[in-house]
Design an enzyme around this catalytic site. Structure first.
Site, PDB file in Angstrom:
ATOM      1  N   HIS A   1       5.634 -27.101   3.404  1.00 32.27           N
ATOM      2  CA  HIS A   1       4.876 -28.095   3.051  1.00 32.27           C
ATOM      3  C   HIS A   1       3.765 -27.389   2.001  1.00 32.27           C
ATOM      4  CE1 HIS A   1       6.501 -30.906   5.533  1.00 32.27           C
ATOM      5  NE2 HIS A   1       6.833 -30.054   6.510  1.00 32.27           N
TER       6      HIS A   1
ATOM      7  N   LYS B   1     -14.149   1.443  -4.072  1.00 31.65           N
ATOM      8  CA  LYS B   1     -14.982   1.907  -2.898  1.00 31.65           C
ATOM      9  C   LYS B   1     -16.262   2.753  -3.797  1.00 31.65           C
ATOM     10  CE  LYS B   1     -12.003   2.747   1.060  1.00 31.65           C
ATOM     11  NZ  LYS B   1     -11.472   3.515   1.821  1.00 31.65           N
TER      12      LYS B   1
ATOM     13  N   GLU C   1       0.671  -1.250   0.004  1.00 36.38           N
ATOM     14  CA  GLU C   1       0.130  -0.111   0.055  1.00 36.38           C
ATOM     15  C   GLU C   1       0.794   1.432   0.221  1.00 36.38           C
ATOM     16  OE1 GLU C   1      -4.033   0.384   1.953  1.00 36.38           O
ATOM     17  OE2 GLU C   1      -2.767   1.351   3.337  1.00 36.38           O
TER      18      GLU C   1
END
Length: 521
Positions: free
Chosen positions: A382, A491, A351
């Site tokens: 793994h 948004k 960000e």
């Protein structure tokens, strides 16, 4: 005279020449064979953190050229401007002073600092707010009726506090359960509400503006749940971490703790947003957390560039991103307590530095932030370590290990430490196999960060180290690391789309969005 962009400096050109001549084919195994003191030359003690950089694809020449690049890009001046309180967040015309939040009350200021933004006055306000917040935290800790604390926030109001609370669980008080709700997906809130009782729960609503869609949707639902189940006294069971006191009061909240416009969301853990951590580890523990970060601040502010760990890490990031072309970095904390560390760093770095234009709004012709990703060890071994060892892409790995474990289970920690050491060694050494399937090319770079113990102070220092490292690479690239306009467009579009889910109106939408919306109705 206009400042040169980093790729227009003599040092950048010299780095290109050096990379093409030797850096591209650098073999860290050969470097160790040539230099018995390589570990000492490329490792460093900093406050609460030891760093081994010796397994990276760097030598004395590349490091010297990177330091020259830093100086030609004015890194020291940019660092000093931040600590002086200048408006380095240029797109929002704000200072960047989260370091003030962890300054001790006795901190001294230069006349230049005192003149800009009245830093000493701001420090006094910080101390008043901190004292009030910590007093409230101790009050909650002493209240036997409150067994559950639910933090409702998103982004910096969630990732930092959640990561730190999990990391410092060993220091947490008994009898208090901390929960975190961030996602607007109701499953998350419903899951937490199913675990708590209204009379025993404190909700912390963390939103700087008290308008964040996800946070306020969850807060309103939590309030409705509280009242529907006979909850009494909203003022006692809800507190707000916000600057919009009027909106909090209208919501029914009278206990509020604010912060300042010079505190960015991803740097807000040190402010009132850190209240969940203060409740978990207490006022003394929280002050130790701040002190650890302050120690790293002072190291970054005063150490010569050659001996400055945030600088060395940030320059290494530039070397890998812009010259080697490595597009990602894997974060591997070998500590289950640090399981949210990769997610926290994703916001902090991507960000901050995921920008395509410079401070003047001009497109950049080079790459900026890498993609950060990872899981705690040994789980990651793994899952994706196969690709790290034998894949076609080279991905630098950053290991974090803790020397002394908090638990007392025999044998576990030695096995954990053996694994982290072995993975770093295997990435570097590799293994030849004529059949190919078990051939490990090696020469895969890694950094190793070591904490003596995971404590409030060492965690504070580790976080501040990463904050300043991000500042360094952003300063070299000439970008504003302290805004985040990239989160806004989605948004705005979501506000347009939401009513269409009920009305079915698809006018003006592209074909894909229209088709998906119709299938979702």
């Amino acid at each position: 005279m206009k400042k040169l962009r980093c790729d227009q400096t003599p040092a950048w050109a010299a780095l290109n020449t050096h990379f093409n001549a030797s850096g591209r084919h650098f073999d860290v195994r050969e470097a160790f064979a040539r230099d018995a003191r390589r570990f000492e030359a490329f490792s460093q003690d900093a406050p609460h953190v030891f760093a081994d950089l010796s397994k990276n694809l760097i030598d004395a020449d590349s490091q010297a050229l990177l330091l020259a690049l830093a100086r030609q890009c004015g890194l020291e001046q940019q660092r000093d401007a931040m600590f002086a309180g200048e408006l380095i967040n240029s797109t929002e015309q704000r200072a960047v002073m989260h370091f003030l939040l962890r300054n001790p009350p006795s901190a001294q200021y230069t006349p230049a600092q005192a003149a800009i933004n009245k830093i000493a006055d701001a420090q006094a306000e910080v101390e008043v707010t901190l004292n009030a917040m910590l007093a409230y935290a101790e009050q909650v800790r002493a209240d036997a009726a409150i067994t559950d604390i639910v933090n409702i926030g998103i982004g910096g109001s969630d990732l930092g506090p959640q990561m730190a609370v999990l990391a410092l669980n060993e220091f947490a008080t008994a009898g208090k359960r901390l929960h975190f709700v961030s996602n607007i997906d109701g499953d998350e809130l419903a899951g937490v509400l199913g675990l708590v009782k209204p009379e025993n729960t404190l909700f912390l609503v963390a939103s700087k503006t008290f308008t964040t869609t996800e946070t306020m949707t969850n807060a309103r639902s939590a309030k409705a749940w509280f009242e529907a189940r006979g909850g009494q006294d909203i003022a006692r069971h809800f507190a707000a971490l916000t600057t919009n006191v009027a909106a909090a009061n209208e919501f029914g909240i009278t206990t509020t703790f604010g912060f300042w416009d010079w505190v960015g969301g991803r740097y807000s853990l040190w402010s009132a947003i850190g209240l969940p951590l203060a409740i978990a580890i207490g006022a003394a523990g929280f002050r130790e957390f701040l002190a650890g970060a302050h120690a790293m601040d002072e190291h970054f502010r005063t150490a010569a560039l050659e001996d400055n760990l945030p600088v060395r890490l940030g320059l290494l990031d530039v070397w890998y991103r812009n010259f080697h072309g490595f597009s990602s970095r894997s974060i591997a904390p070998y500590s289950s307590a640090l399981r949210r560390w990769p997610a926290y760093l994703q916001q902090l770095e991507m960000e901050s530095n995921g920008k395509r234009v410079d401070k003047d709004g001009q497109p950049l012709p080079f790459d900026t932030s890498p993609v950060l990703w990872g899981e705690p060890g040994t789980n990651g071994q793994h899952a994706y370590f196969q690709m790290l060892h034998q894949g076609t892409a080279v991905v630098p790995v950053e290991f974090v290990a803790v020397k002394r474990a908090a638990h007392g289970l025999p044998g576990h920690h030695d096995k954990l430490l053996a694994n982290v050491l072995a993975q770093a060694q295997a990435l570097m050494r590799g293994k030849k196999d004529a059949g190919g399937h078990q051939d490990f090319p090696g020469n895969r770079p890694s950094t190793f960060l070591l904490l003596e113990q995971l404590t409030p102070a060492s965690l504070g220092a580790l976080i501040a180290l990463q904050e300043h490292r991000v500042f360094v690479s952003g300063a070299i690239w000439g970008i504003n690391s302290f805004d985040q306009w990239g989160v806004e467009l989605g948004k705005v579009l979501a506000r347009d789309i939401e009513p269409r889910l009920q009305s079915g109106d698809i006018s003006g939408l592209d074909g894909s969005t229209a088709g998906l919306l119709q299938r979702l109705r």
